[in-house]
Each structure stands twice: as C-alpha cells, then as structure tokens.
Design an enzyme around this catalytic site. Structure first.
Site, PDB file in Angstrom:
ATOM      1  N   ASP A   1       0.886  -1.163   0.000  1.00 27.53           N
ATOM      2  CA  ASP A   1       0.000   0.000   0.000  1.00 27.53           C
ATOM      3  C   ASP A   1       0.931   1.221   0.000  1.00 27.53           C
ATOM      4  O   ASP A   1       2.118   1.087   0.260  1.00 27.53           O
ATOM      5  CB  ASP A   1      -0.833  -0.058   1.287  1.00 27.53           C
ATOM      6  CG  ASP A   1      -1.748   1.142   1.429  1.00 27.53           C
ATOM      7  OD1 ASP A   1      -2.270   1.600   0.410  1.00 27.53           O
ATOM      8  OD2 ASP A   1      -1.916   1.623   2.558  1.00 27.53           O
TER       9      ASP A   1
ATOM     10  N   ASN B   1      -8.447  -1.200   4.387  1.00 30.41           N
ATOM     11  CA  ASN B   1      -8.568  -1.419   2.935  1.00 30.41           C
ATOM     12  C   ASN B   1      -7.502  -2.376   2.419  1.00 30.41           C
ATOM     13  O   ASN B   1      -7.547  -2.801   1.275  1.00 30.41           O
ATOM     14  CB  ASN B   1      -8.500  -0.082   2.189  1.00 30.41           C
ATOM     15  CG  ASN B   1      -7.294   0.732   2.590  1.00 30.41           C
ATOM     16  OD1 ASN B   1      -6.566   0.366   3.519  1.00 30.41           O
ATOM     17  ND2 ASN B   1      -7.042   1.824   1.915  1.00 30.41           N
TER      18      ASN B   1
ATOM     19  N   GLU C   1      -4.562  19.339   1.960  1.00 33.25           N
ATOM     20  CA  GLU C   1      -5.300  20.562   2.287  1.00 33.25           C
ATOM     21  C   GLU C   1      -4.736  21.198   3.548  1.00 33.25           C
ATOM     22  O   GLU C   1      -4.519  22.402   3.608  1.00 33.25           O
ATOM     23  CB  GLU C   1      -6.787  20.237   2.492  1.00 33.25           C
ATOM     24  CG  GLU C   1      -7.498  19.855   1.220  1.00 33.25           C
ATOM     25  CD  GLU C   1      -9.014  19.971   1.355  1.00 33.25           C
ATOM     26  OE1 GLU C   1      -9.509  19.882   2.490  1.00 33.25           O
ATOM     27  OE2 GLU C   1      -9.679  20.164   0.334  1.00 33.25           O
TER      28      GLU C   1
END
Length: 1485
Positions: A405, A1017, A676
C-alpha cells in the site's frame, strides 16, 4: 453469531426491516420484530471447554503424519504383528499431540481475553422505562436500540445517524480502524430529521427502516426510511456510522442500531486469517510421501524375503517357528503378510514423527529471536515486530513479489509544505528545508505527544495481550473503561490533542523571507488603497497575484476550523449573510429587494452537500451555499453603504459565543486530506489565516487588512476526473465574483487562458506560464506533490448566465452528476495562473533505501494504492520505486475494448523495444551471466543496471482500467505486460482489486507473494498473499489483525526478509533434510540386519533405543542448530541483498538434495553396520553386545554429520552435542544395570558396561564415523573451493577481518571475475535483463536539421507489420513533433512536413493522415503526469467520448535539448532549459 432464520416473505430475502425496540419493549421476546438479528456480542475464539478436545484432535488429524503415527501405535496393540511393548510405542505420539494442543489452547485463550475486553466496553442506550439514556455494555446492545454517542467515543455497532448536536446536522468520524486514515470524514443526519428544532426524542420516533442485508462493502449502504405519514426518504452511506470508527468534532449524536456484532461491516470484513502452509512444508510433504514409498518398498522386500525363506523349509517347520494363536502353522503367504505389518512398525522411524514437533519448536524459537531483535523495535511508537502466524517464518526467505500500500505504509501520511512558485518567481524556502532536515535527524518529543492519542484501537480478533496493554496505557481517554468518572474521561478526551495532520513538522512552516516581504508589502498597499477608497485594480499585477495566491490557499478547501480549548469542536463566527439557495422557487423569491437586508441566522444545512466534496473518489460536484444572494445583487444595484457594511472587516454581528480575541495561531485545522492541511498551514505561516468556515462564508485574516469575510457562493469539489477543486466567492475588497481553482498541474495548465502576445502584459503572462511549467517539472523530479493555483474573475453577466445553468443542473433528478460535471467544466476555463506549490508527502525513514535493497534482492515490488495517479507517481519517484531513467507506460481506458487495445499495444511496444531488436546487445544479453557481487551503485546510470527484472519499464494503471484488465479475458495480457515491467503502480484501486491483483499474480505465476499495508482497505490483500504484513502504527489495528507479521515501520521489512527470512529458510531447509537423512540412516541399519535373520523383523538394537533414539538422544543438537545457525552474518546479508536469491530459488532444498541425502544415509548405514559386523564376526558376543555399538556409532556419525553442516558454532551447539552423548551413555548404563528381565528372552544386562572396557569399542568409535562421513566431507570441500555458491562467498567474506570486509562491501561493486566473484548464472527466477538496454538506445539526433523531431531507433527497426484490420503502435515509431503543452497545429505546418522526410515514406504518409487539427491537441486525450526531468514515458490513454485515441511517448535526452533552437513557430517557445519534457504523439487506429 446467531444465524438469520429463513424468511417467510419473498421480499425479506433481500432486505432487513428495523423497528425501534422501545416500541416493542412490552412485547414478549417472541414478538419483537428485531429478535432474529445478531446481537452485539462478538466471539472470535475457535473452541469452547467441551469442544476443545474433539475439535483440536480433529484439526491435528488433518496432518497426515499424525494419523499415520496413531495408526502405527494402535497396530502395535495387535499381538500377531506387534514389535514393541504397546505402551512404549504410544508415548511419542501422545507427547507430540499434547504439545500442539497446549499451544492451540493458549492462542485461543488470548483471543477470548481480547473479546471479553471489547464486549465489556460501555455506551449509552435509551431506556423506555427510565426515559433517559443508560449505560450498557457493548454486548447488550441490540438492533433497533437508540444510542447516544459522545465526542471521542468509539461506535459499538453500525448506527444510522438521526440527530447531531452540530448545527449543520453533520457528524464527523475518524475511520482509522477501518481504512487507516486519521483524517475526518463527514456523515450526515437522515434527510427527514434535518429540520428538527428541538432535541431528538426517541419516544416520538415511529418510522420503519428498510435496508439491505448485512454485507462487507464499506462504501455502500442502501435503504429507505418509511414514516408514519407514508413518506419515504432514501438512506445512503453518508447516513451510516460504522462500528469501530471514532466520533470527532461533534459533541453528541444519536442513532439507531442497524447492524450489530458479527453482522457489522467491520466484522464481516474481518475473516480470520486462512491457515497458511509454508512453501517449504508443502515441499516437505512431497518428500514425506517419498519416504512412505521407500518404507513400503523396504517392507515389501522384507515380506517377500520372509515368505521365500519360510517357503524353502517346505513342510518341515523350523525349530524356531512360532505357531499362530490357534496353535496351527502359518502358511508362508500369511507369514509374509503379518511380517509386512510388523516391518511397518519396526521401520516406522523412517517417517519422521519428531520432525513435525521439532519444526514447531524451532519456529517458536525463531519467532522468539525475531521478537528480541532490537533493530526491529520502534522507539517512537514503543512497538516491536509481532509475529502472529508461527507456521510461515521460512516463507519470509522465499518471497518473489511484494505488494505494498502507499499511504501510511511507504509514507507517513504527513504532508509538509516544501516550496512554491508565484507569478513565475520561485521561492525555495531554504530555511524550511533546513527545518525539515532537522526533524529527520532528531525525534521530536512534541510530535509524539501531539499525534495519535485518544483513539482506542479495536481488537476484533487475535492480538497479544501485551500489545493491548500498551495501547490502553497510551490512551488519553479512558472513557470506555468502567473505572474512573465519566466527567474526567470526557475532559481528558476533549483536551486530547488528536488532530489529524497537525504535527509540528506539518504546522510550523518557516516562511521564505523574500515572499513574506512581498506579502506584507502587498497587503499594506491594499490597506492603504482601501482606506483611500481607491480601486484595487491599480495594484501591480505581480503583487495582486501574490495576495490572490494566498487567499486561494486559504479558502479553496474544505478545512474545518476548531478552537484550541476544545480541539474537536468547530469555531462558529458568523457574519450576516444569506442562507443558501435550495430550490428554484427560493431563488426566484430572492429577486425582491426586501430580501437583501434580512439575513438568516439559522445555520444552513446545505453545507452537508458542500462538504461532501472530498469524500474520496466522489465525483459529485457540490452545490453552492449562498448563490441566491449573489443573484439578487447581480440584478439590482445596491447602495454602496450596504456593501461596505456587509463586507466590513470587523463583523457587525455573529451568532456564537466565541470571542474574537482568540489567538488564531492556536486554531486547529481539521482537513479531510493532508494536502489541504499543508496548504492552509503554509498560508498561515504568511499570516493569511483561515479563522472560520460556515456553509455560506469563509473568514480569513490577512496581514494589515484584518479579518475579511468571503461570501462562499459555490464549492465545486475535487473529483478524480476533473482533478481540481474550485470555490466561487465574492471578494470583500473588490466586490468581484472570483473563482479560485487548485488542482493537478496536468489539468490546470491546459485551462490557462492563452496569453495575447501582442501586448506587454500578454508576453509577461506567457513567460510566467513557461517558468511555472519549468518549476513544476523540477518539483516533480524531486518527488514533490505538485498543485497549480489559478483564478478567474467573472463579470455579473457571465456569472448570472452560468448560475442559471448550474441551478438547473443541481435540481435535475436524471443525470444530475453529469450535468453538474459539465457545469463545472464551463466555469473552469480561461483561468489566470497564480502559481504552484510543491508538497512533500513525508516518506517514512529509510523507504527508498529499503526498496532499492529489496530490488537488488530480486524482489518485484508493486504498489497498489487508492491515491490519485499524479500523487502516486510522484511518491513512486521519491521512494525510488520508479527511476527517472526508466520509461513509463500509463494505461488509462474507459471501456473493456479500449483496455484490450491498450494492453495489446503495450505488448507490441515492449516486444518492439526490447525483444525483437535486430541490433545485437539487447537480444544477446538475455543469456549473459552476471555475478552475485555486482553491487550496483546508484551514482553511475550507465552501469549495467539491476539484472533481476525483465525491462527498465514502469507501469502505471488506474483503478477503472485495472477493473477491465482483471477481467478473465484480459488478465493474461495484463500479466504479460506487468511482469515485463520493473515496477508496477496501480492507482485508485479498491480493496477488492488489491486482493484480486495479488491472487492473480500468485496463482498464475506460481510465485511467493507478500502484501504489506496499514489500513482496513489492505486486509483482503494481506489475507490473500502468502505472507501478510501489517504496519502497526497510527492507523488502527485492522491490518495488523489480519496479518501474519506486524511491523512498526516499512523499513524493517528489509531486515525481516533479507536477514531473518534468509536465516529461517536456510535453517529449516537444512534441518528437514537432516531429519530425513538421520531417520533413513537409522532405519537402514535394521534393514541390513534382515538379510541375516531370515527377514523375520528382528532387530539387533534394543527397542528402548529404537523408540527413543529420535525423540531423545539425537533431538537436541538439531533443534539448537535449527534455531541458531547463521550461514552468513546479518551485516553481510544486508550489504549484499543479492544473497536473498538463494531462498527465492529454493537453493537450500532442491528435490535432488532429498535423494542425495537418502543415498548418503544408505551409504553411512552400510559403513556403520558392516565395520562392527566384521569387527565382531566369529566372536561369541550376543546380539545386543553387537547391536549397542552399532547404535553408539550411528549416534556419533549423525552428530558429526550435523557438525559438518553447522555454519555457526556457539557454546550451545557444543553443549547440546555433549548433552546428547552424555544422555545416551547415562540411559544406556542405567538401563543395562537395572533391567535384566525387561525384554525376555533377551537380556540387556551390563552390556554397555562391558563394552566400555574393550579397546575395540573405542577403535570402532574413532574409525567408523570418519569412514562414513569422508565422501560428504570431500564433496563439500571440493564444491566450496572450486564452485562456491554466493552464500559460501558471503561466508568467506565474514571470515575476513572486520575492516577489510567493510572495505570490500563499501566498494560500489566487486569486479566481475575477481577471485571472490566468479561469473555465475545467479538468478534463474527472472530472465537476465538486456545489457545496456536503457542507454538511450543510441538516440542521437543528427544535427540541427531535424529540429525538435527525435528520430528513435524503434522507427527504423520495428519488425512488426500491421495487418489490414489493426495498425499497431510499433508502426508509428516516428513521433510527431510536439510538447507537453502544444498548441493545436495542422498537418500543413511547414516545419512539420520538412521534418517528416527523415522517416520512411509510408510512415510519413500514415502520420500525415493521423495528425488532424482535431486530434493533435494532446491534452484532450491524454492524462499528463508531471515527470522528472530525465523521464521517459509512454502514455497510453483512451479518451472519453470517442475522441481520437492517442499514445504519448515522452522522452528527454541531452542531445534533444541541444537541438531545440529550431522550434516551430506553431509551438510555444521557451528557453531549452525550461522545457525538459518532450512528447511525441501517435494515433492508434
């Protein structure tokens, strides 16, 4: 878990109906409609007290060997065939079964303890009787219960959100335990409960919920709620809070339980780990089978011999013949059959019963030593490696593919603002770079305390209790324990400093002094102009760009501001503004002047829609909070005073109790993505701070100008297709409607308004664009994540026109997504470029070095990430997964057919480029030998690059294309392309796709796979791989639960595989072979004796020795060697990763080695049998006086054999051998002294004592082992001297003095053919790669005549001819001149037609056909990736809407740059140094 009963009504098959329990409190248990659903108690244990024995034995008998040994032990109870005393024969089996059972019991008890802890956490459930929420244990929660959730509390079940204390009806959750992400996700209250003015009252609830049956899809929830009135409201995944998540930023929320216990999505995703059998064990089972065959052959041989021997006596029975139990004579055939069974009992040792238990013991010891390795301990997180699967340690030494990942595994998920360029000027932020370097050097104490407090990881299945304790100790909140007061816990959790992405490293950005001066200068000028009421347009454009750049960074995001004293609660600072538009009627009503002054104070719910924007992969565009007020202003002239008042820097009023004297420096930013947060913190470093966000406005504080409120008209959220995000605001200083856009440079650069080159301003703008592009390329080459910032000012007419269309799109029912998408595209055009940023996603320490090292070890590394393509590619460059030297194949397709075509073309491309080249080296070098000590230095790109992988190519594929590629019809092609590439990067992949890719590679290529990840996940991928590794860090426990090994950091993988994996494999392989040898050698002694005893099944070795020889006398030394032996030192193994290939190719345990060992065993047994036989021939010694020396000699030979195979001698090895010999003599002396009648009619009395008095015995003990081991020793000496294996060379290195060894290892390479390093075909696993296949393939450019055209070799030598039906990529290898940012040009372009004459006529004709004005502009059909300056890339990408299909081939070389003075006038002209990326476009038929 309770099973659901078979439903009566057909519609119930697909749905579940949930009623509120309080309506049915009075009903008896049978009448409660929710009674059939699972309760919330979880149980992950395998056994109960009663079922343990039968179930465990049943599992153990799955092992064929165990069944066999029990059968043999029981056979020994049959009088006709028994060979030993029955009880004696049963002892070893019982011992082995009980050891395994105890181990299983302990593991299950640990699981039980973990379950108990989780089931006894508590939560608040509504009680009808008490009319309030009461505390209950998690296990007492039922479907249909109302639950009140408080800030920082963990969800006990899957809950539908009905009420939230947040005025916007939002609830923020952190999903770290599910997907490993610590940022906040927004969930919203069910639509029909939005407008409740008072607190939600469960007693008034009388609706019924219909939803789907429990399933494991985390990203889907469908259903509807039916109210008493008959009205239906749809339910979406945004309304469902999942078990295991943590409530954040929301004081309290109320919901109804939909799924509980084992039916929750988190639990359904958590299938226990499959039983993994190691590759070595599978290989060993084959050899056990061969042992059975050998055993049967030996027994059959003996039986036939016995039958014949009996037969030769005919009817005169021999004197010694024993009658059958009935008193009759046995026929020779019956005798043979009985003897066959007797021999099986006698020879049973050939099947190594103790091998299985020895392997278990050795693996447990190996795991213990791996645990104790301090190099695998992470001080920062106080965690060390956990080994959760004891039976596959040796697989770590045989891995061939690693699937990793990205976010949180390779990176720390910490985004740090690194540098930026504004208005074409680059600000390098050197001080900031130094600050970051300092963080890398020293561990920040503060950072440890800042991040990752307050969440209690769930442990749904096995976890060590010790780690559980550590977790609990580090919690800042104990609100889930029964002890301590609730108030204290609440206070602790509120003061918890857990804010995602807010470590000092990320927050404390050091501004660039030059830029800071400009920002101050600009804002003071603006303040002066505002004071004197001058128009802002008089500000110099470079200064206005700077202030706009920082405003864009501050407001173009979905960051939530939280206050310092209550870090997870939003700051509310409202200016008087209008509430958002919800309907067309609303919007028409607002045209009346009377609406202008009346502001709405109610906090609007439409930010629900607004803030959904950054849900990952969500392509819906977001609605606009306060559009209507804008329209009103457009259609009416407003008195200037009103405007000044509305946008005055100090708010006239705001509802909320927060006072403005907050030090905004303390404000916390809750971002949905770390990018962000990084940009907002960067802006704050320049005193441009975001201080408040509401659905319809953003409050920003600027230097000199104070606080300004930007009216937020629309938010067009990020989606993976547009790759950008925009906000439409009304600027408080200029009163202009401004669009601020930030997004991937590949997209934004194509949306920039083409500058008008006639005037000065246009020329300046053009220069800015060129320079920005140049800096972007530099940033990407540094592995920074690049974002472009742009703006656009809308006139009132343009805005009104766009708004009408946008509102129509927002209210459409059919095709709303597509309409909103088009609406956004219309707005985001002709932008004005402000600048670009470079953000560093902090790689974990040591990741690039680890990847480089694993590469050298011959491992293929694939990264499977849910991240967007640009980011993933940048990180891949940063962590050295992709090399700037290598070409990049990018596959993006919109349909199955397009994907098939792309894969076909890629295969042709690879064949044309690497395989079919008639030019010598590429083909010839496929059988080049190379040396194990070819240590490749990264500094010399022209050196022969790593030969372990097929081609110097990187493959990038996105999730949608991957879905097509994994289809049965295309998977083989996909695999063919992927395995030809040195590295593979799958972006935007779903958890299911990750596991499908791993499964595909594992099953089709028959290779050993390892998957490593950190979030839920990654669970499916971890479980499918041969070895699953979880990263135990910030990211929750799901991945760790499913994994076989848990590591604190990715970099520890290097030592785990290269050192411990290599050792474990080498030790176990040698131990298994040794076991087979030892048992065969011992059994063969008895076999040779059968020739002298009429094959009667007698043995010259006492039965006590026979039974316990393996179990006691020869057991300990091999356990010590199997646990401690190190064939090469850890230092050398890490310095020479190439030695790992030894395990990948199973060099230590090849099938022929088993047979070699068997032959050796039979030879040694002959020596050990016949030397004593001839020594005692014609003497009057009895059977045991001759048999005992044979046993002793066999023991000495076996131990000496082990000594020759041992590589590392420690005091324990010496002790174990001494102990074995001492134990044998002690037992022999005691047994012979005390047991005269144990074994009638024979008598072992005083045998050993007599032998020890004879010189002959000592002579035999000296000569026999030496004679037996001479051949093996001779072979080992010759092989080690003449044909040393890489591992033996490594061992030779280890013997050198430390300083000389370091010097040799530190050389960038050991010369091939040096004495240390003969040429060896070192790796048979992967084809050796072509020599010099990436030396730019001789791409020289002939003089300047060619201009920007790069004539590639492929053009000259493509061997593939097109068929009529399909024209292949390889036919188009004469590229058309073009650049990354080419303006459209036509085929009549004079420069172009001149250049095309260099290629063949057919090619040029084909090119002229393909280069039409419509399909030349690359941006319309290719996704561009910001590649590093030296990158080669082939971009294969299928365009949407059936536009023409393009392949982009990007390459850079120094010669190319030199020839750029002839750039065609149709191109944008730039200085050569500023345009490192060249592209050529082909068109596919």
């Amino acid at each position: 878990t309770e099973r659901l009963p078979t439903p009566k009504k057909p519609k119930e098959n697909k749905t579940r109906t949930v009623h509120a329990n309080i309506l049915h409190d009075c009903a008896k248990g049978d009448e409660n409609p929710n009674r059939h659903y699972a309760n919330n108690k979880i149980k992950t244990t395998k056994y109960t007290v009663l079922s343990f024995l039968p179930k465990n034995l049943f599992e153990q008998f799955h092992r064929f060997a165990n069944v066999y040994f029990v059968f043999i032990a029981l056979l020994n109870f049959v009088p006709v065939v028994n060979a030993f005393q029955p009880e004696l024969a049963l002892a070893p089996v019982v011992f082995i079964l009980s050891v395994t059972a105890i181990k299983d019991l302990w593991e299950d008890y640990r699981r039980h303890r973990s379950d108990k802890e989780i089931n006894h956490m508590d939560c608040l459930v509504y009680s009808r009787a008490e009319r309030r929420y009461v505390e209950k244990y998690w296990k007492e929660v039922r479907v249909g219960d109302f639950i009140r959730l408080r800030c920082n509390e963990i969800l006990p079940a899957d809950v539908l959100l009905l009420s939230s204390s947040d005025p916007d009806r939002l609830c923020h959750i952190e999903t770290a335990t599910l997907d490993g992400e610590t940022n906040l996700k927004q969930r919203q209250v069910v639509r029909s409960f939005y407008d409740l003015d008072c607190e939600f009252d469960p007693l008034k609830y009388n609706s019924i919920i219909e939803c789907e049956k429990p399933n494991n899809d985390l990203n889907r929830f469908r259903g509807y709620i039916i109210h008493r009135s008959g009205r239906r409201d749809a339910l979406y995944k945004e309304n469902l809070l999942l078990r295991g998540c943590t409530i954040r930023n929301t004081e309290e929320a109320v919901g109804i339980v939909i799924y509980a216990g084992h039916e929750t999505k988190a639990m359904l995703n958590n299938n226990g780990p499959r039983y993994k059998r190691s590759k070595l064990e599978r290989q060993m089972n084959v050899d056990v089978f061969w042992c059975v065959i050998i055993l049967l052959v030996m027994c059959l041989f003996a039986a036939v011999g016995h039958g014949l021997w009996m037969f030769q006596y005919g009817d005169n029975r021999p004197v010694f013949d024993v009658l059958s139990p009935e008193g009759t004579n046995l026929s020779p055939i019956m005798s043979a059959i009985y003897l066959f069974l007797t021999m099986i009992i006698v020879f049973q040792v050939l099947i190594p019963i103790s091998l299985f238990v020895s392997i278990e013991i050795v693996k447990i010891c190996q795991v213990y030593f791996i645990h104790q390795d301090m190099d695998l301990y992470d001080e920062e997180t106080d965690s060390h490696l956990q080994c959760r699967a004891l039976n596959i340690t040796e697989d770590l030494g045989q891995m061939q593919y690693i699937f990793s990942d990205k976010t949180g595994t390779l990176t720390e998920n910490k985004m740090v603002f690194r540098r930026c360029t504004v208005a074409g000027v680059e600000y390098s932020h050197d001080a900031n770079a130094r600050r970051l370097a300092m963080y890398q050097e020293m561990d920040s104490e503060e950072e440890e305390s800042m991040s990752h407090g307050g969440t209690l990881p769930r442990r749904d299945s096995v976890t060590s209790h010790q780690s559980a304790r550590v977790v609990l100790r580090s919690q800042s909140t104990k609100s889930h324990r029964r002890t301590g007061s609730r108030a204290e816990a609440k206070r602790a959790s509120i003061l918890s400093k857990h804010t995602a992405f807010s470590s000092p490293m990320e927050k404390d950005i050091t501004p660039d002094p030059k830029l800071l001066d400009k920002v101050n200068d600009c804002s003071s000028q603006m303040d002066f102009m505002r004071f004197h009421s001058q128009p802002m347009s008089q500000l110099p454009s470079d200064l206005s760009d700077i202030i706009d750049f920082f405003i864009a960074l501050t407001i173009c995001n979905t960051v939530v501001v939280s206050s310092p004293n209550q870090p997870r609660h939003k700051v509310r600072m409202r200016f008087e503004l209008k509430s958002p538009v919800k309907t067309i009627e609303d919007f028409i009503k607002r045209f009346t002047p009377s609406r202008l002054t009346s502001g709405s104070n109610s906090s609007s719910s439409s930010s629900l829609i607004t803030n959904r924007s950054s849900n990952k992969g969500c392509s819906s565009l977001l609605s606009s909070p306060s559009a209507e007020s804008t329209l009103t202003k457009l259609h009416e002239e407003q008195p200037s005073g009103g405007l000044e008042q509305a946008f005055s820097p100090i708010p006239p009023s705001y509802d909320g109790k927060t006072s403005w004297n907050l030090d905004e420096g303390e404000l916390r930013y809750e971002a949905e993505s770390p990018d962000e947060a990084a940009l907002v913190y960067a802006a704050r470093a320049y005193k441009c701070s975001l201080v408040g966000r509401l659905p319809d406005q953003v409050i920003v504080e600027l230097p000199h100008l104070g606080k300004l409120s930007f009216e937020l008209l629309h938010t067009l959220g990020f989606d993976s297709t547009r790759k950008r995000m925009s906000v439409v605001v009304r600027h408080p200083l200029t009163d202009q409607i401004t669009v601020y856009t930030k997004g991937a440079d590949s997209v934004i650069m194509d949306l920039i308004k083409p500058p008008d080159t006639d005037d000065v301003k246009g020329k300046r703008q053009k220069k800015i664009v060129c320079r920005t592009q140049h800096y972007l390329n530099l940033y990407a080459a540094d592995g920074l994540r690049t974002l472009c910032i742009a703006k656009k000012i809308l006139s009132k007419e343009e805005y009104a026109c766009w708004l009408q269309r946008h509102l129509a799109a927002e209210t459409a029912i059919q095709g709303r997504e597509e309409l909103l998408f088009e609406s956004a595209l219309q707005l985001e055009t002709n932008l004005h470029l402000l600048g670009a940023t470079g953000i560093e996603d902090r790689l974990q320490d040591g990741v690039p070095e680890t990847i480089a090292s694993l590469r050298k070890a011959g491992l293929q590394i694939w990264v499977l990430t849910g991240d967007k393509q640009e980011t993933a590619v940048n990180i891949a460059y940063a962590c050295k997964l992709l090399d700037p030297e290598e070409e990049l194949l990018t596959l993006n397709a919109d349909s199955q057919e397009a994907c098939a075509l792309l894969l076909e073309e890629s295969l042709h491309y690879i064949q044309a480029k690497f395989l079919c080249s008639p030019s010598g080296p590429t083909t010839k070098s496929f059988n080049t030998n190379f040396s194990p000590f070819d240590i490749y230095s990264s500094s010399s790109p022209s050196s022969q690059s790593t030969p372990f992988l097929v081609h110097r190519l990187g493959l990038v594929i996105d999730g949608r294309t991957l879905a097509y590629a994994l289809d049965k019809s295309l998977e083989d092609k996909f695999l063919a392309v992927a395995r030809s590439c040195r590295s593979v990067l799958c972006c935007r992949s779903t958890p299911l796709q990750k596991s499908m890719v791993v499964k595909l590679v594992r099953n089709k290529l028959k290779v050993m796979t390892l998957a490593i990840g950190d979030g839920a996940n990654d669970v499916s991928m971890i479980q499918v791989a041969d070895v699953g590794v979880g990263i135990s860090g910030q990211e929750g426990m799901q991945a760790v639960m499913a994994s076989d090994f848990a590591l604190p950091r990715f970099r520890y993988l290097q030592k785990l595989l290269l050192v411990h994996g290599h050792w474990c494999y080498s030790r176990l392989a040698n131990m298994i072979l040794y076991f087979f040898y030892k048992n065969a050698m011992f059994v063969a002694l008895i076999f040779w004796y059968q020739f002298y005893c009429g094959f009667s099944g007698s043995a010259m070795i006492d039965q006590w020795y026979l039974i316990f020889f393996n179990l006691m006398f020869s057991a300990f030394p091999q356990l010590i060697t199997g646990t401690l032996d190190k064939d090469v030192s850890a230092e050398t193994l890490q310095q020479l990763p190439q030695l790992y290939v030894n395990g990948q190719n199973s060099e230590e345990y090849k099938p022929y080695m088993f047979w070699m060992n068997m032959i050796d065993a039979f030879y040694q047994s002959l020596v050990c049998f016949f030397i004593p036989y001839f020594a005692y021939a014609d003497s009057d010694v009895d059977l045991f006086t001759w048999g005992t020396p044979i046993t002793t000699l066999a023991l000495f030979t076996i131990l000496l054999h082990l000594g020759t195979e041992t590589k590392t001698w420690t005091w324990m090895n010496w002790m174990s051998i001494a102990f074995s010999i001492a134990l044998f003599f002690t037992v022999a002396l005691c047994y012979n002294a005390s047991c005269p009648a144990c074994y009638s009619p024979s008598n072992p009395y005083w045998t050993m004592q007599r032998l020890l008095q004879e010189p002959l015995f000592y002579l035999l003990c000296f000569i026999t082992p030496i004679a037996a081991l001479l051949p093996r020793f001779f072979y080992r000496a010759c092989q080690g001297t003449l044909f040393p294996s890489p591992v033996q060379l490594g061992r030779q290195l280890d013997k050198l003095p430390a300083d000389i060894r370091r010097n040799i290892l530190s050389l960038s390479r050991v010369k091939v053919g040096s004495p240390l390093c003969p040429k060896l075909p070192f790796l048979s696993l992967a084809k050796a790669s072509p020599k010099g296949y990436y030396k730019k393939d001789g791409r020289s450019v002939s003089g300047s005549k060619q201009g920007p055209l790069l004539q590639t070799d492929e053009a000259k030598r493509s061997p593939l001819q097109p068929t009529d039906s399909d024209m292949h990529l390889s036919d188009l290898y004469t590229p058309a001149p073009s650049e990354v940012d080419t303006l459209p040009y036509t085929k009549d372009n004079p420069a172009l037609s001149g250049e095309l004459q260099t290629s063949s006529a057919a090619d040029s004709e084909h090119l002229n056909k393909t280069i039409e004005p419509s399909d030349v502009n690359l941006s319309s059909c290719v996704t561009s990736t910001p590649l590093p300056a030296q990158a080669d890339s082939v971009q294969l990408s299928m365009p949407p809407d059936g536009a023409s299909q393009c392949v982009r081939y990007t390459r850079n070389s120094e010669e190319r740059l030199k020839s750029e003075h002839a750039v065609s006038s149709a191109h944008r002209t730039e200085p050569p140094t500023e345009r490192p990326l060249q592209a050529a476009s082909f068109s596919l038929n």
